[in-house]
Write a protein that holds these residues in place. Sequence first.
Motif, mmCIF file in Angstrom:
data_model
loop_
_atom_site.group_PDB
_atom_site.id
_atom_site.type_symbol
_atom_site.label_atom_id
_atom_site.label_comp_id
_atom_site.label_asym_id
_atom_site.label_seq_id
_atom_site.Cartn_x
_atom_site.Cartn_y
_atom_site.Cartn_z
ATOM 1 N N MET A 1 0.851 -1.195 0.000
ATOM 2 C CA MET A 1 0.000 0.000 0.000
ATOM 3 C C MET A 1 0.890 1.250 0.000
ATOM 4 S SD MET A 1 -2.991 1.072 2.684
ATOM 5 C CE MET A 1 -1.892 1.083 4.093
ATOM 6 N N ASN A 2 0.638 2.164 -0.934
ATOM 7 C CA ASN A 2 1.443 3.382 -1.029
ATOM 8 C C ASN A 2 0.687 4.543 -0.391
ATOM 9 O OD1 ASN A 2 3.044 5.556 -1.764
ATOM 10 N ND2 ASN A 2 3.490 4.702 -3.785
ATOM 11 N N GLN A 3 1.240 5.067 0.674
ATOM 12 C CA GLN A 3 0.589 6.155 1.400
ATOM 13 C C GLN A 3 1.252 7.497 1.102
ATOM 14 O OE1 GLN A 3 1.047 4.840 5.451
ATOM 15 N NE2 GLN A 3 -0.756 3.545 5.378
ATOM 16 N N SER A 4 1.981 7.593 0.020
ATOM 17 C CA SER A 4 2.712 8.819 -0.279
ATOM 18 C C SER A 4 1.748 9.990 -0.425
ATOM 19 C CB SER A 4 3.518 8.655 -1.575
ATOM 20 O OG SER A 4 4.148 9.869 -1.905
ATOM 21 N N LEU A 5 2.157 11.149 0.113
ATOM 22 C CA LEU A 5 1.357 12.361 0.004
ATOM 23 C C LEU A 5 1.596 13.068 -1.322
ATOM 24 C CD1 LEU A 5 1.831 13.796 3.613
ATOM 25 C CD2 LEU A 5 -0.106 12.494 2.722
ATOM 26 N N ILE A 6 2.587 12.618 -2.079
ATOM 27 C CA ILE A 6 2.934 13.237 -3.360
ATOM 28 C C ILE A 6 2.162 12.554 -4.484
ATOM 29 C CG2 ILE A 6 4.812 13.855 -4.921
ATOM 30 C CD1 ILE A 6 5.041 15.133 -2.181
ATOM 31 N N PRO A 7 1.358 13.290 -5.247
ATOM 32 C CA PRO A 7 0.651 12.683 -6.384
ATOM 33 C C PRO A 7 1.636 12.019 -7.349
ATOM 34 C CG PRO A 7 -0.192 14.886 -5.941
ATOM 35 C CD PRO A 7 1.027 14.717 -5.084
ATOM 36 N N GLU A 8 1.185 10.949 -7.973
ATOM 37 C CA GLU A 8 2.071 10.145 -8.824
ATOM 38 C C GLU A 8 2.728 10.956 -9.933
ATOM 39 O OE1 GLU A 8 1.983 5.941 -11.348
ATOM 40 O OE2 GLU A 8 0.202 6.659 -10.269
ATOM 41 N N LYS A 9 2.018 11.927 -10.485
ATOM 42 C CA LYS A 9 2.568 12.691 -11.604
ATOM 43 C C LYS A 9 3.753 13.557 -11.206
ATOM 44 C CE LYS A 9 -0.711 16.578 -11.223
ATOM 45 N NZ LYS A 9 -1.730 17.377 -11.964
ATOM 46 N N TYR A 10 3.897 13.818 -9.898
ATOM 47 C CA TYR A 10 5.012 14.631 -9.419
ATOM 48 C C TYR A 10 6.190 13.787 -8.940
ATOM 49 C CZ TYR A 10 1.599 18.404 -9.527
ATOM 50 O OH TYR A 10 0.645 19.317 -9.925
ATOM 51 N N ARG A 11 6.020 12.486 -8.944
ATOM 52 C CA ARG A 11 7.134 11.619 -8.536
ATOM 53 C C ARG A 11 8.023 11.393 -9.757
ATOM 54 N NH1 ARG A 11 3.349 7.168 -6.194
ATOM 55 N NH2 ARG A 11 1.882 8.549 -5.146
ATOM 56 N N VAL A 12 9.012 12.229 -9.881
ATOM 57 C CA VAL A 12 9.793 12.301 -11.118
ATOM 58 C C VAL A 12 11.213 11.765 -10.974
ATOM 59 C CG1 VAL A 12 8.481 14.271 -11.992
ATOM 60 C CG2 VAL A 12 10.484 14.673 -10.546
ATOM 61 N N LEU A 13 11.582 11.313 -9.791
ATOM 62 C CA LEU A 13 12.955 10.849 -9.584
ATOM 63 C C LEU A 13 13.026 9.320 -9.639
ATOM 64 C CD1 LEU A 13 14.184 13.148 -6.664
ATOM 65 C CD2 LEU A 13 14.572 13.424 -9.119
ATOM 66 N N SER A 14 13.828 8.819 -10.552
ATOM 67 C CA SER A 14 14.062 7.380 -10.624
ATOM 68 C C SER A 14 15.126 6.982 -9.609
ATOM 69 C CB SER A 14 14.534 7.001 -12.031
ATOM 70 O OG SER A 14 15.813 7.596 -12.284
ATOM 71 N N GLY A 15 15.338 5.687 -9.455
ATOM 72 C CA GLY A 15 16.398 5.215 -8.578
ATOM 73 C C GLY A 15 17.756 5.730 -9.011
ATOM 74 N N SER A 16 17.954 5.866 -10.317
ATOM 75 C CA SER A 16 19.225 6.369 -10.837
ATOM 76 C C SER A 16 19.477 7.802 -10.382
ATOM 77 C CB SER A 16 19.231 6.297 -12.365
ATOM 78 O OG SER A 16 19.128 4.962 -12.807
ATOM 79 N N TRP A 17 18.438 8.639 -10.425
ATOM 80 C CA TRP A 17 18.614 10.024 -9.982
ATOM 81 C C TRP A 17 18.839 10.099 -8.476
ATOM 82 C CZ3 TRP A 17 20.385 13.666 -12.668
ATOM 83 C CH2 TRP A 17 20.084 13.783 -14.027
ATOM 84 N N LEU A 18 18.213 9.214 -7.716
ATOM 85 C CA LEU A 18 18.488 9.187 -6.282
ATOM 86 C C LEU A 18 19.943 8.812 -6.024
ATOM 87 C CD1 LEU A 18 15.331 7.510 -4.665
ATOM 88 C CD2 LEU A 18 15.896 9.941 -4.832
ATOM 89 N N LYS A 19 20.481 7.893 -6.833
ATOM 90 C CA LYS A 19 21.900 7.533 -6.692
ATOM 91 C C LYS A 19 22.794 8.728 -6.987
ATOM 92 C CE LYS A 19 21.605 2.598 -7.746
ATOM 93 N NZ LYS A 19 21.985 1.513 -8.690
ATOM 94 N N VAL A 20 22.449 9.483 -8.031
ATOM 95 C CA VAL A 20 23.245 10.663 -8.382
ATOM 96 C C VAL A 20 23.217 11.679 -7.250
ATOM 97 C CG1 VAL A 20 23.399 12.642 -9.947
ATOM 98 C CG2 VAL A 20 22.993 10.348 -10.871
ATOM 99 N N ILE A 21 22.038 11.935 -6.703
ATOM 100 C CA ILE A 21 21.904 12.893 -5.596
ATOM 101 C C ILE A 21 22.722 12.419 -4.397
ATOM 102 C CG2 ILE A 21 20.297 13.916 -3.944
ATOM 103 C CD1 ILE A 21 18.151 13.739 -6.162
ATOM 104 N N ALA A 22 22.641 11.126 -4.099
ATOM 105 C CA ALA A 22 23.381 10.579 -2.956
ATOM 106 C C ALA A 22 24.880 10.708 -3.158
ATOM 107 C CB ALA A 22 22.998 9.107 -2.746
ATOM 108 N N VAL A 23 25.351 10.377 -4.348
ATOM 109 C CA VAL A 23 26.791 10.429 -4.635
ATOM 110 C C VAL A 23 27.301 11.864 -4.600
ATOM 111 C CG1 VAL A 23 28.498 10.128 -6.482
ATOM 112 C CG2 VAL A 23 26.946 8.257 -5.899
#
Length: 240
Positions: free
Chosen positions: A1-23
């Motif tokens: 169950m996904n309880q995210s408060l962010i509407p799906e259309k605004y979820r624009v970061l893939s796992g790859s972009w999260l890796k870039v941000i982390a690095v």
Amino acid sequence: MNQSLIPEKYRVLSGSWLKVIAVVSMLIDHIGYCLLSQNPIPLFTAFGKTVSLYYLSRLIGRMAFPLFAFLLVEGFLHTHSRMRYAIGLGVFALLSELPHDLMMRGELFYWRSQNIFFTLLIGLLGVWLIERIAEKPWLRLLGLIALYLAALLSHCEYGVQGFCFILLLYALRERPVLRAIIGMGFLTAVWKTAPAYISIALYNGKRGFIRGKALKYAFYLFYPVHLLVLYWIRLKTFGY
């Protein structure tokens, strides 16, 4: 169950972009630690306190571990081979230890501090243990205590707090709002890690552009390589 408060259309970061941000946040943090700790470079004064470039670099760096821990849990849930995943983390933990000791302490061997790959590996083993022997609670408890002690005695980065944090992210993987509320204050002050959870809230569940073993291990390899480069720059610039 996904309880995210962010509407799906605004979820624009893939796992790859999260890796870039982390690095990138990790790199900024390590630049601050390695090159600015002795020369903080004051920027401005606010509320009677001087804010330095060193402080800002370390503040930005607080994003890195929550993102790496989140990506570890995602990787565990979606990998085709958990054994290969664990072996890969172990190999890079060993490869990164000398560069880590040189950058952190200027020594080839410093046993009181182990690199972040060891933390991630111990966390992965904890999550794997919870899932693998769910029907044997006492055996699972003994295994988790053993891993807790491994995190404590190995002096890996974030230590037992990092280990427990990874388990927390796994336990609340289907409750993202609660995960963010509890997680933000788990490692440090809420406002320091809030940007990491904003990034996680924008995650769309897709892998993104980092595909294939070559690119995957290039990101792993960035860790020991950038530590060596920063150590070399500090050695040539400051002599230590």
